[in-house]
Enzyme design. Structure first.
Site, PDB file in Angstrom:
ATOM      1  N   GLY A   1       0.831  -1.200   0.000  1.00  0.00           N
ATOM      2  CA  GLY A   1       0.000   0.000   0.000  1.00  0.00           C
ATOM      3  C   GLY A   1       0.864   1.248   0.000  1.00  0.00           C
ATOM      4  CG  ASN A   2       1.272   2.978  -2.716  1.00  0.00           C
ATOM      5  OD1 ASN A   2       0.317   3.399  -3.359  1.00  0.00           O
ATOM      6  ND2 ASN A   2       1.801   1.789  -2.921  1.00  0.00           N
TER       7      ASN A   2
ATOM      8  CB  SER B   1       6.972   0.439  -6.827  1.00  0.00           C
ATOM      9  OG  SER B   1       6.004  -0.225  -6.043  1.00  0.00           O
ATOM     10  CD  GLU B   2       0.877   0.395  -7.830  1.00  0.00           C
ATOM     11  OE1 GLU B   2       0.858   0.556  -9.062  1.00  0.00           O
ATOM     12  OE2 GLU B   2       1.086  -0.697  -7.274  1.00  0.00           O
TER      13      GLU B   2
ATOM     14  CG  HIS C   1      -2.657   1.316  -3.614  1.00  0.00           C
ATOM     15  ND1 HIS C   1      -3.718   0.511  -4.008  1.00  0.00           N
ATOM     16  CD2 HIS C   1      -1.539   0.600  -3.884  1.00  0.00           C
ATOM     17  CE1 HIS C   1      -3.238  -0.618  -4.494  1.00  0.00           C
ATOM     18  NE2 HIS C   1      -1.919  -0.594  -4.419  1.00  0.00           N
TER      19      HIS C   1
ATOM     20  CG  HIS D   1      -1.802  -4.431  -1.485  1.00  0.00           C
ATOM     21  ND1 HIS D   1      -0.657  -5.078  -1.872  1.00  0.00           N
ATOM     22  CD2 HIS D   1      -1.949  -3.405  -2.356  1.00  0.00           C
ATOM     23  CE1 HIS D   1      -0.126  -4.454  -2.920  1.00  0.00           C
ATOM     24  NE2 HIS D   1      -0.885  -3.422  -3.233  1.00  0.00           N
TER      25      HIS D   1
HETATM   26 ZN    ZN Z   1      -0.468  -2.066  -4.778  1.00  0.00          ZN
END
Ligand code: ZN
Length: 215
Positions: A29-30, A75-76, A95, A97
């Site tokens: 997640g981010n 990375s997202e 974001h 998961h």
């Molecule tokens: Zn993700």
């Protein structure tokens, strides 16, 4: 004094709140926010939440180029900057998961408006077509759905995770929490073997009218 520190602190605090309610785990997640100067503060790539500090939050520009930070941006990052580019009133993106959201995405079952949690995020919550995680396509496809539905506060990336947006970090946090809670409620209801009933258009109008009156 780091002029970005106050924003890094805010992103870090929201990140820890998300850890506290089990919406994000380990390093999946981010979280990001749009800054007054147009840049973006975002969680770093690959750092576990157990070991993250406010100063680890990265500053990048609207195209994802790092401006400042010890680590690389998530990375997202394209998911975040593509949404900011196309949604001027969105100033925070989360974001996750989170499990229930991902589970429904694997069977491409959108979340119907069965409860207030899913009404207040502009449900039904759609499942975006699969895109390879980390690619620009994840961001452009999510941004396209948000642009088609201006009231929508979140969506689910197929076989991947949830995205919630808001005008600030607190709103995005509440939207993420509501979507995952709504997904969990839907899951529990489906376990009965009966068909969960969605709120009707009339009921939704009545709720929103009442809500707007008391706000
Ligand atoms: Zn993700």
């Amino acid at each position: 004094m780091d002029r970005y520190f106050i924003y890094k602190q805010q992103v870090f605090e929201t990140t820890m709140k998300l850890v506290g309610v089990d919406l994000i785990r380990i390093s999946a997640g981010n979280i990001s926010m749009r800054l007054p100067d147009g840049n973006i503060a975002i969680t770093p790539s690959g750092i576990s939440y157990d070991h993250m500090h406010p100063e680890d939050i990265v500053i990048m520009d609207i195209n994802g180029k790092k401006i400042e930070g010890k680590y690389n941006p998530s990375s997202e990052k394209a998911l975040h900057h593509e949404i900011y580019k196309s949604k001027p009133n969105t100033n925070a993106v989360i974001h996750t998961h989170s499990r229930y959201a991902i589970a429904f995405s694997t069977v491409t079952l959108e979340l119907p408006v069965i409860c207030l949690e899913l009404l207040f995020v502009g449900g039904p919550i759609p499942i975006a077509d699969y895109q390879c995680p980390g690619t620009i396509a994840v961001g452009t496809s999510a941004a396209a759905i948000f642009n088609d539905r201006p009231d929508l506060k979140g969506l689910i990336l197929k076989n991947h995770g949830m995205v919630a947006i808001g005008e600030n970090l607190e709103a995005a946090y509440q939207n993420a929490y509501n979507i995952e809670t709504g997904a969990e409620i839907y899951h529990i209801a489906l376990q009965t073997g009966k068909n969960p009933v969605a709120l009707t258009e009339t009921q939704i109008k009545e709720i929103l009218a009442h809500y707007n009156k008391t706000k």
